[in-house]
Design a protein around this motif. Structure first.
Motif, short mmCIF file in Angstrom:
data_model
loop_
_atom_site.label_atom_id
_atom_site.label_comp_id
_atom_site.label_asym_id
_atom_site.label_seq_id
_atom_site.Cartn_x
_atom_site.Cartn_y
_atom_site.Cartn_z
N UNK A 98 0.80 -1.22 0.00
CA UNK A 98 0.00 0.00 0.00
C UNK A 98 0.83 1.27 0.00
N UNK A 99 2.12 1.15 0.25
CA UNK A 99 3.00 2.32 0.23
C UNK A 99 3.37 2.73 -1.19
N UNK A 100 3.10 1.86 -2.17
CA UNK A 100 3.40 2.17 -3.57
C UNK A 100 2.13 2.68 -4.25
N UNK A 101 2.24 3.80 -4.94
CA UNK A 101 1.10 4.40 -5.61
C UNK A 101 0.98 3.84 -7.04
N UNK A 102 -0.26 3.55 -7.44
CA UNK A 102 -0.51 3.01 -8.78
C UNK A 102 -1.30 4.02 -9.61
N UNK A 103 -0.73 4.40 -10.73
CA UNK A 103 -1.40 5.24 -11.72
C UNK A 103 -1.68 4.39 -12.94
N UNK A 104 -2.92 4.36 -13.39
CA UNK A 104 -3.29 3.57 -14.57
C UNK A 104 -3.70 4.51 -15.69
N UNK A 105 -3.10 4.30 -16.85
CA UNK A 105 -3.28 5.21 -17.98
C UNK A 105 -4.19 4.58 -19.03
N UNK A 106 -5.14 5.36 -19.52
CA UNK A 106 -6.02 4.96 -20.62
C UNK A 106 -5.45 5.54 -21.91
N UNK A 107 -4.79 4.68 -22.69
CA UNK A 107 -4.10 5.16 -23.89
C UNK A 107 -4.98 5.15 -25.13
N UNK A 108 -6.26 5.08 -24.92
CA UNK A 108 -7.21 5.26 -26.03
C UNK A 108 -8.49 5.76 -25.40
N UNK A 300 -9.09 6.69 -32.01
CA UNK A 300 -7.73 6.87 -31.51
C UNK A 300 -7.81 7.29 -30.06
N UNK A 301 -6.69 7.21 -29.39
CA UNK A 301 -6.62 7.80 -28.05
C UNK A 301 -6.13 9.23 -28.17
N UNK A 302 -4.97 9.39 -28.78
CA UNK A 302 -4.37 10.71 -29.00
C UNK A 302 -4.05 10.89 -30.47
N UNK A 303 -3.29 9.98 -31.01
CA UNK A 303 -2.88 10.11 -32.41
C UNK A 303 -1.54 10.79 -32.51
N UNK A 304 -0.48 10.09 -32.06
CA UNK A 304 0.86 10.69 -32.06
C UNK A 304 1.31 11.08 -33.46
N UNK A 305 0.84 10.35 -34.47
CA UNK A 305 1.26 10.70 -35.82
C UNK A 305 0.75 12.07 -36.25
#
Length: 390
Positions: A98-108, A300-305
């Protein structure tokens, strides 16, 4: 020193796709600010690989993962698989760290499966699958489409709810994705969800002199998965333009994927001229020469291209098919946004730009300037501000 662990589903190679480039950029950015940064390969929460190499000596199980997180003094984990899997989230929950923080990313966009899995997709599966049983399986889904569509939504909602409940923060690519995620997670709080855009992925942004190098080339850089990227629509648009007469322009397609053969066959069937499939290549040299860029994705999520094309003065044209697009392009200022699925409107706008060099170059100049909103140092700072706030 704070240690950040990035988690993704395979080895990190920047020419393999957008998430790879984002991971590399974030790791370099964190390191430049004095953070220690590591990378972990997650195989559906069952086993894992360290040191960015899927070899036996780097393989660890769940107990090995717990020892690794403790031994490496991990403070924050950034799980990049939020759209695709809740496996790491569920595994991490069982470790009790529980001392470690979890960030979850939605890449779309969270609605990716709703967008992709439609009747047209089912028809392609029915036609393309080999064997009676697989065909019947997809035919049953087609016949029971409304019920099946509800089940797709329900499965996505269950996965997103697990991620939301067990992450310290959920990170979306755009605030425009918040209402979409709320459809799946009704109790979503803006205090638990944040939006951080993807950063520019080329090391530098060109100046206006690059416009002097431009040739009459239209460029596509994409994974050749037609369900998602809809390159077949780009080829049909090219056919419309070819029938109108644009003999001095060419279309270059950079990338590979499961539908490469099918797309080449379609190009031949449509009798397209001046179209080349270049396979997997370093894309930057192609951006330097191209004048126009096509994106025809279903979602797309972002569209890096898009931002890569903007960095090199290539005018992007894109269907209005996903929420984050409004963060990237202002229509007719630094790119062109076309109503989704309107092939004639897309061809019309491309033809206008092909025939009007002054307008084409002005939009390209605007893009060179406006893409600086996503400069890496700005995006990395947003990440660091988030991490330091936990």
């Amino acid at each position: 020193m704070m240690t950040i662990l990035l988690v993704s589903y395979n080895e990190l190679h920047i020419i393999w796709g957008g998430i790879h480039r984002v991971n590399k950029l974030l790791m370099d950015g964190f390191a430049s600010q004095g953070y220690n940064c590591l990378y972990l390969i997650n195989k559906e929460g069952q086993y894992f690989y360290i040191n960015n190499k899927e070899i036996e000596e780097n393989k660890i199980d769940r107990e090995g993962l717990k020892r690794y997180l403790i031994d490496q003094n991990i403070n924050v984990i950034i799980d990049q698989e939020g759209i695709f899997s809740d496996s790491f989230c569920l595994t991490f929950k069982t470790l009790g760290l529980t001392n470690i923080k979890l960030l979850t990313v939605f890449h779309n966009t969270p609605a990716i499966y709703e967008r992709l899995y439609d009747k047209a997709w089912l028809r392609t599966q029915i036609i393309g699958k080999k064997g009676v049983i697989p065909k019947l399986s997809y035919l049953a889904r087609y016949v029971c489409y409304p019920w099946w569509k509800k089940s797709v939504f329900k499965k996505s909602a269950m996965r997103y709810q697990i991620i939301y409940d067990n992450s310290d923060r959920c990170v979306l690519l755009s605030n425009n994705d918040m209402p979409t995620l709320r459809q799946y997670v009704p109790q979503l709080s803006v205090n638990k969800c944040v939006a951080i855009s993807n950063a520019l992925t080329f090391d530098t942004t060109s100046d206006e002199t690059i416009l002097q190098k431009k040739e009459k080339i239209v460029l596509i850089v994409a994974r050749l998965n037609d369900d998602e990227k809809r390159i077949s629509l780009a080829l049909k648009i090219w056919k419309i333009l070819q029938n109108r007469g644009v003999p001095d322009w060419s279309l270059t397609i950079v990338g590979t994927g499961p539908h490469e053969g099918k797309l080449k066959e379609l190009s031949m069937r449509l009798k397209l001229n001046n179209v080349s499939f270049e396979g997997r290549q370093q894309s930057e040299p192609f951006y330097e020469k191209a004048a126009l860029f096509m994106m025809t994705s279903a979602v797309e999520g972002w569209g890096l291209t898009l931002t890569e094309s903007m960095q090199r003065g290539v005018v992007p044209l894109v269907f209005d098919s996903y929420p984050a697009l409004g963060d990237i392009i202002t229509n007719n200022y630094d790119g062109c946004v076309i109503p989704d699925n309107d092939l004639i409107a897309y061809a019309d706008r491309m033809q206008q730009l092909m025939q009007n060099k002054d307008e084409r170059e002005q939009i390209a100049k605007n893009a060179l300037d406006s893409c600086q909103r996503f400069a890496p140092e700005k995006v990395v700072k947003q990440w660091i501000d988030l991490i330091e706030s936990l």
